[in-house]
Scaffold this motif. Structure first.
Motif, short mmCIF file in Angstrom:
data_model
loop_
_atom_site.label_atom_id
_atom_site.label_comp_id
_atom_site.label_asym_id
_atom_site.label_seq_id
_atom_site.Cartn_x
_atom_site.Cartn_y
_atom_site.Cartn_z
N ILE A 137 8.15 -16.68 28.58
CA ILE A 137 8.91 -17.45 27.60
C ILE A 137 9.42 -18.77 28.20
CG2 ILE A 137 10.84 -17.41 25.97
CD1 ILE A 137 8.55 -15.48 25.32
N ALA A 138 9.78 -18.74 29.47
CA ALA A 138 10.14 -19.96 30.21
C ALA A 138 11.33 -20.71 29.63
CB ALA A 138 8.93 -20.89 30.32
N CYS A 139 12.44 -20.01 29.40
CA CYS A 139 13.66 -20.67 28.94
C CYS A 139 14.18 -21.60 30.04
CB CYS A 139 14.73 -19.64 28.59
SG CYS A 139 14.25 -18.52 27.25
N SER A 140 14.60 -22.78 29.65
CA SER A 140 15.01 -23.78 30.65
C SER A 140 16.33 -23.43 31.33
CB SER A 140 15.13 -25.15 29.99
OG SER A 140 16.15 -25.15 29.01
N PHE A 141 17.09 -22.49 30.76
CA PHE A 141 18.38 -22.13 31.36
C PHE A 141 18.28 -20.85 32.19
CE2 PHE A 141 18.07 -20.59 27.00
CZ PHE A 141 18.34 -19.24 27.13
N CYS A 142 17.07 -20.34 32.38
CA CYS A 142 16.89 -19.09 33.12
C CYS A 142 16.35 -19.36 34.51
CB CYS A 142 15.92 -18.17 32.36
SG CYS A 142 15.61 -16.59 33.21
N GLY A 143 17.08 -18.89 35.52
CA GLY A 143 16.62 -19.00 36.89
C GLY A 143 16.02 -17.71 37.41
N PHE A 144 15.94 -16.72 36.55
CA PHE A 144 15.49 -15.39 36.95
C PHE A 144 13.96 -15.23 36.84
CE2 PHE A 144 14.39 -11.07 35.36
CZ PHE A 144 14.65 -10.35 36.52
N TYR A 145 13.37 -15.79 35.80
CA TYR A 145 11.97 -15.50 35.51
C TYR A 145 11.04 -16.14 36.53
CZ TYR A 145 10.61 -20.14 33.75
OH TYR A 145 10.29 -21.47 33.65
N ARG A 146 9.86 -15.49 36.68
CA ARG A 146 8.80 -16.00 37.52
C ARG A 146 7.46 -15.87 36.77
NH1 ARG A 146 12.85 -17.15 39.59
NH2 ARG A 146 13.47 -16.98 41.79
N THR A 147 6.52 -16.71 37.13
CA THR A 147 5.17 -16.51 36.64
C THR A 147 4.50 -15.43 37.50
OG1 THR A 147 4.15 -18.15 38.09
CG2 THR A 147 5.04 -18.93 35.97
N ARG A 148 3.42 -14.88 37.01
CA ARG A 148 2.77 -13.79 37.71
C ARG A 148 2.29 -14.21 39.10
NH1 ARG A 148 -2.69 -10.68 35.54
NH2 ARG A 148 -2.40 -8.73 36.68
N ARG A 149 1.96 -15.48 39.28
CA ARG A 149 1.36 -15.93 40.53
C ARG A 149 2.38 -16.31 41.60
NH1 ARG A 149 -2.03 -17.81 36.50
NH2 ARG A 149 -4.21 -17.19 36.71
N GLN A 150 3.66 -16.39 41.25
CA GLN A 150 4.66 -16.78 42.24
C GLN A 150 4.87 -15.65 43.25
OE1 GLN A 150 7.43 -18.55 39.00
NE2 GLN A 150 8.06 -19.55 40.91
N ASP A 151 5.15 -16.06 44.49
CA ASP A 151 5.25 -15.09 45.58
C ASP A 151 6.35 -14.07 45.36
OD1 ASP A 151 3.14 -16.30 46.86
OD2 ASP A 151 4.40 -17.50 48.20
N ASP A 152 7.44 -14.47 44.69
CA ASP A 152 8.55 -13.55 44.51
C ASP A 152 8.56 -12.88 43.14
OD1 ASP A 152 9.08 -15.97 43.33
OD2 ASP A 152 11.18 -16.07 43.96
N ALA A 153 7.44 -12.92 42.43
CA ALA A 153 7.32 -12.13 41.20
C ALA A 153 7.23 -10.65 41.57
CB ALA A 153 6.08 -12.56 40.44
N TYR A 154 7.83 -9.80 40.73
CA TYR A 154 7.80 -8.37 41.04
C TYR A 154 7.83 -7.52 39.78
CZ TYR A 154 12.81 -8.03 39.94
OH TYR A 154 14.02 -8.05 39.29
N THR A 155 7.37 -6.29 39.92
CA THR A 155 7.60 -5.22 38.96
C THR A 155 7.95 -3.99 39.78
OG1 THR A 155 6.06 -6.11 37.31
CG2 THR A 155 6.61 -3.77 37.15
#
Length: 373
Positions: free
Chosen positions: A62-80
């Motif tokens: 969704i990429a909200c501009s006020f969110c510092g939590f989200y990551r794209t799948r390819r970022q190193d610190d993305a997790y599930t």
């Protein structure tokens, strides 16, 4: 009758009257809100909850501009997180007498709907005493896209698997002119969709809360319009089935280190307290109002108890979303919440998610205990 006297009496205010409240002296407004609070809740007590936030994944599209939590799948610190990792977090909550997990993540299209169902079944099997309140309306919309099903069908399947409630995340400002502004979040769920998902959850008997975030540059009229969407929805819920929003929680936009920083005015303690009071007076059909110590700090949260709030929130043994946008307060032990309530002049009571009192803490013993190393 003056506007303040009418508001303090608990009478229903029109939208125009509600907007005028923002022009009144702050402490006069507080007095009216406190009077309304005392009519609807125990005036001597302030409640709190022992719980934990669990963010199962930070992948989001969704990429909200006020969110510092989200990551794209390819970022190193993305997790599930794995189910076992989530269980370990729940075990830590059980060890301190917790009763609920508040579990949210991003809108992650790479997880199947069965993954969510299996997670809920795993939690209910291994932690049957813990309520699972999970997935914001935005996440439910993502699951609707995954399955091709409507909100009611998706929620019914989640409920059958073990879902107890739907938290009010993503409410922010229920005015599309604000929420869909190009510099805020044009891709996110609309106000109508948010309301509709919550209504579907309520019809199924799921627990729900309502939220509001101020500081996007919205006007007082837009803040009131957002509140009136909730009030109208609560009226419908009360008339149809009696299972509406259990609580209202508001806070200020956190902008440190996120893309929206510098593009919106934000809001400070004065506006926060003003908005808490106005919301208590406008939302005459919502009983419980929660102070936001994670975003505002303890002292402002204590003050909010005199501006209409009757609940100090929860221990939040882990918090990863607003803290990523600059909120300094991420978790707190029960003893500190009890201390803050007592210092504010109230009697603390531990509650469950449904605002039933489940324990009265031994204040002397808690405050005398040494903090954990």
């Amino acid at each position: 009758m003056s506007l303040l006297a009418k508001a303090a009496s608990g009478a229903r205010l029109s939208g125009a009257e509600a907007v005028l409240l923002y022009d009144l002296p702050l402490f006069d407004l507080a007095s009216a809100a406190d009077a309304a609070r005392r009519q609807r809740t125990d005036p001597e007590t302030v409640s709190y909850l022992i719980d934990r936030n669990i963010n199962y994944s930070n992948v989001c599209t969704i990429a909200c501009s006020f969110c510092g939590f989200y990551r794209t799948r390819r970022q190193d610190d993305a997790y599930t997180l794995s189910f076992e990792h989530i269980s370990q977090k729940v075990r830590e909550l059980e060890a301190v007498g917790g009763t609920r997990i508040l579990m949210q993540g991003g809108v992650n299209p790479y997880l199947s709907f069965d993954w969510y169902l299996d997670l809920l079944r795993h939690l209910k099997e291994h932690h049957p005493s813990i309520r699972v309140e999970a997935f914001s309306p935005e996440e439910i919309k993502g699951m609707m896209r995954l399955t091709g099903q409507g909100a009611s069908d998706v929620l019914a399947r989640l409920q059958e698997a073990g879902l107890d409630g739907l938290p009010g995340g993503g409410g922010e400002m229920l005015v599309d002119e604000v929420r869909h502004a190009p510099h805020i979040s044009p891709a996110r769920i609309s106000a109508d969709e948010w309301i509709d998902v919550m209504a579907a959850a309520q019809r199924l008997g799921l627990y729900t809360t309502a939220t509001m975030v101020i500081g996007f540059g919205e006007t007082p009229a837009q803040r009131v319009a957002s509140m009136l969407r909730l009030r109208d929805a609560q009226d419908v819920a009360n008339e149809e089935h009696g299972n509406g929003y259990s609580a209202f929680i508001s806070w200020t936009l956190q902008t440190k280190g996120v893309r929206i920083d510098g593009k919106v005015p934000g809001a400070g303690a004065h506006e926060y307290l003003q908005n808490v009071a106005v919301s208590r007076l406008v939302l005459d059909n919502v009983t419980n109002f929660q102070a936001s110590w994670p975003t505002m700090g303890y002292k402002v949260a204590q003050t909010a108890l005199y501006f209409g709030a009757n609940d100090f929130g929860s221990t939040m043994l882990e918090e990863n979303v607003v803290s990523q946008a600059g909120a300094r307060h991420q978790s707190t032990p029960e003893r500190e919440i009890v201390r803050q309530i007592v210092d504010a002049g109230y009697r603390p009571v531990q509650r469950d998610s449904l605002y039933n009192v489940i324990a009265v803490p031994d204040v002397d013993a808690l405050l005398a205990a040494r903090p954990a190393a």
